[in-house]
Scaffold this motif. Structure first.
Motif, PDB file in Angstrom:
ATOM      1  N   TRP A 148       3.853   0.599 -12.377  1.00 18.07           N
ATOM      2  CA  TRP A 148       2.581   1.185 -12.031  1.00 18.07           C
ATOM      3  C   TRP A 148       2.457   2.734 -12.021  1.00 18.07           C
ATOM      4  CZ3 TRP A 148      -1.089  -1.547  -9.039  1.00 18.07           C
ATOM      5  CH2 TRP A 148      -0.889  -2.849  -8.662  1.00 18.07           C
ATOM      6  N   LYS A 155      -5.875  11.331  -7.418  1.00 22.90           N
ATOM      7  CA  LYS A 155      -6.980  10.878  -7.461  1.00 22.90           C
ATOM      8  C   LYS A 155      -6.935   9.630  -6.729  1.00 22.90           C
ATOM      9  CE  LYS A 155      -7.925  12.031 -12.398  1.00 22.90           C
ATOM     10  NZ  LYS A 155      -7.999  11.548 -13.799  1.00 22.90           N
ATOM     11  N   LYS A 156      -5.806   9.371  -6.040  1.00 22.14           N
ATOM     12  CA  LYS A 156      -5.418   8.257  -4.819  1.00 22.14           C
ATOM     13  C   LYS A 156      -5.798   6.843  -5.732  1.00 22.14           C
ATOM     14  CE  LYS A 156      -6.832  10.929  -0.974  1.00 22.14           C
ATOM     15  NZ  LYS A 156      -7.696  11.007   0.105  1.00 22.14           N
ATOM     16  N   THR A 157      -5.216   6.848  -6.780  1.00 22.09           N
ATOM     17  CA  THR A 157      -5.386   5.438  -7.485  1.00 22.09           C
ATOM     18  C   THR A 157      -3.827   4.947  -8.272  1.00 22.09           C
ATOM     19  OG1 THR A 157      -5.635   6.854  -9.799  1.00 22.09           O
ATOM     20  CG2 THR A 157      -7.498   5.861  -8.373  1.00 22.09           C
ATOM     21  N   SER A 166       0.890  -1.358  -0.004  1.00 19.14           N
ATOM     22  CA  SER A 166       0.072   0.114  -0.179  1.00 19.14           C
ATOM     23  C   SER A 166       0.950   1.313  -0.060  1.00 19.14           C
ATOM     24  CB  SER A 166      -0.922  -0.004   1.234  1.00 19.14           C
ATOM     25  OG  SER A 166      -1.836  -1.052   1.057  1.00 19.14           O
ATOM     26  N   GLN A 200      -2.404   2.417 -11.080  1.00 17.85           N
ATOM     27  CA  GLN A 200      -2.927   1.114 -12.054  1.00 17.85           C
ATOM     28  C   GLN A 200      -1.479   0.806 -12.666  1.00 17.85           C
ATOM     29  OE1 GLN A 200      -6.015   0.621 -12.817  1.00 17.85           O
ATOM     30  NE2 GLN A 200      -6.831   2.324 -11.621  1.00 17.85           N
ATOM     31  N   THR A 234      -3.831   4.085  -1.496  1.00 18.27           N
ATOM     32  CA  THR A 234      -4.035   3.284  -2.355  1.00 18.27           C
ATOM     33  C   THR A 234      -3.382   2.221  -2.117  1.00 18.27           C
ATOM     34  OG1 THR A 234      -4.566   2.597  -4.917  1.00 18.27           O
ATOM     35  CG2 THR A 234      -2.309   3.672  -4.194  1.00 18.27           C
ATOM     36  N   ASP A 270      -1.356   8.192  -9.298  1.00 15.02           N
ATOM     37  CA  ASP A 270      -1.893   9.519  -9.439  1.00 15.02           C
ATOM     38  C   ASP A 270      -2.346   9.617  -7.911  1.00 15.02           C
ATOM     39  OD1 ASP A 270      -3.778  11.532  -9.735  1.00 15.02           O
ATOM     40  OD2 ASP A 270      -4.224  11.070 -11.723  1.00 15.02           O
TER      41      ASP A 270
END
Length: 350
Positions: A148, A154-156, A94, A158, A114, A151
């Protein structure tokens, strides 16, 4: 040179094995560390060296839900860090944020920005780009390397790209500070070099039992390795068949190696012999020719040990230089003891 420890100590409540320099804190010499307790609530400690350099002060103490196996501070935001943790049955990772007014709160809680979901194997480490602001992260699990896109607003996070390492079991790695497309990954019996643009392997060092790697931030193409039996080796990654230097290492397993962020050739190592060693060993410069004796011997074996810090009672897995004051380092032994030392007397003349 053998010696005890004149360092400054700080005790954690539980066992621990990872510590990170808080690189983005330019006002204080600070470190972040986390505990490894199976039965108790684990803790993250934000530690700062006092302005007079005489004590370590706990600036923040936060609960963490699981055993912390890896911790890394974000290089461009001092309140953000990553952890790799075990729930007892599986591993996760995390990104966390320390609350802004944590010093004024009675029981401040970490904000989980995230979680890095989508891992198919046992995750081993999270790596931030070491040389400044970058919106990418690398995760390494036993079978895969993943890039990864992070962001924070946006607390993401991907997965941008992912590739399997095949049948080799990966254990960790390092991101080349001179090339954001290059990463070195430690495996069971080799070090694999990856190009993040293509997610393909570009080269490898075929050698068993490498525990840890670190790139030299002051010289391109130079990689240090900590190895079970061979001690410490320095490699030119363009010529991966033979190391360019060897250091004796430790009396038991050499676990961690760290290159100084400012002084070329100043190297720290730690191991399961409860010792931290300070070395001075520089790679040959580009215009230095390889001598005949160097050719006759596959590697140049030297022993430039400057100091050995042995005032510990357990294995030392955590080791980091301070970026703000590069003559200071912090070590963490498995019994939860943090020690900060100054190496000023041993600094090479610039």
């Amino acid at each position: 040179m053998q010696g005890g420890s004149s360092g400054i100590g700080y005790g954690l409540k539980y066992q621990a094995r990872c510590i990170s320099d808080v690189k983005a804190d330019t006002d204080h010499t600070s470190f972040i560390t986390g505990t490894l307790s199976l039965r108790e609530e684990n803790e993250v400690h934000l530690i700062r060296l006092s302005s007079d350099g005489t004590e370590l002060v706990c600036e923040g103490l936060f609960s963490h839900p699981n055993e912390i196996w890896d911790i890394s501070s974000c290089p461009f935001d001092q309140r953000i860090f990553s952890t790799v943790y075990s729930t007892g049955e599986s591993y996760g990772a995390s990104i966390w944020q320390i609350p802004e007014l944590y010093g004024e709160l009675n029981s401040p809680h970490l904000e989980r920005i995230t979680t890095l979901d989508g891992e198919v194997g046992k995750i081993k480490s999270i790596i931030w780009w070491p040389s400044g602001r970058h919106d990418k992260l690398i995760s390494i699990d036993e079978q895969n390397i993943s890039l990864w896109s992070l962001d924070l607003s946006k607390k993401t996070a991907q997965v941008q790209s992912q590739e399997s390492a095949g049948l080799v079991a990966q254990s960790g790695g390092a991101w080349d500070p001179h090339d954001m497309n290059a990463v070195a990954v430690t495996c069971e019996s080799s070090i694999q070099f990856w190009d993040l643009r293509t997610m393909k392997k570009t080269n490898s060092i075929e050698h068993a039992h490498v525990r840890n790697v670190d790139y030299n931030p002051k010289k391109t193409h130079i990689l240090m390795t900590a190895e079970d039996e061979s001690g410490i080796r320095m490699w030119d990654v363009r010529k991966p068949k033979v190391p360019i230097l060897e250091l004796p290492g430790h009396t038991h397993w050499t676990w961690t190696v760290r290159c100084n962020p400012e002084y070329d050739g100043l190297i720290l190592s730690s191991g399961t012999d409860s010792t931290v060693n300070l070395w001075l060993a520089s790679a040959p410069s580009n215009n230095e020719s390889i001598t005949e004796s160097f050719v006759e011997s596959p590697s140049k074996r030297i022993d430039p040990l400057l100091q050995s810090y042995s005032d510990y009672e357990d294995s030392i897995y955590g080791l980091t230089w301070s970026s703000r004051e590069p003559w200071i380092f912090a070590s963490l032994s498995y019994d939860g003891r943090v020690v900060v030392e100054s190496v000023k007397p041993f600094l090479p003349r610039k």
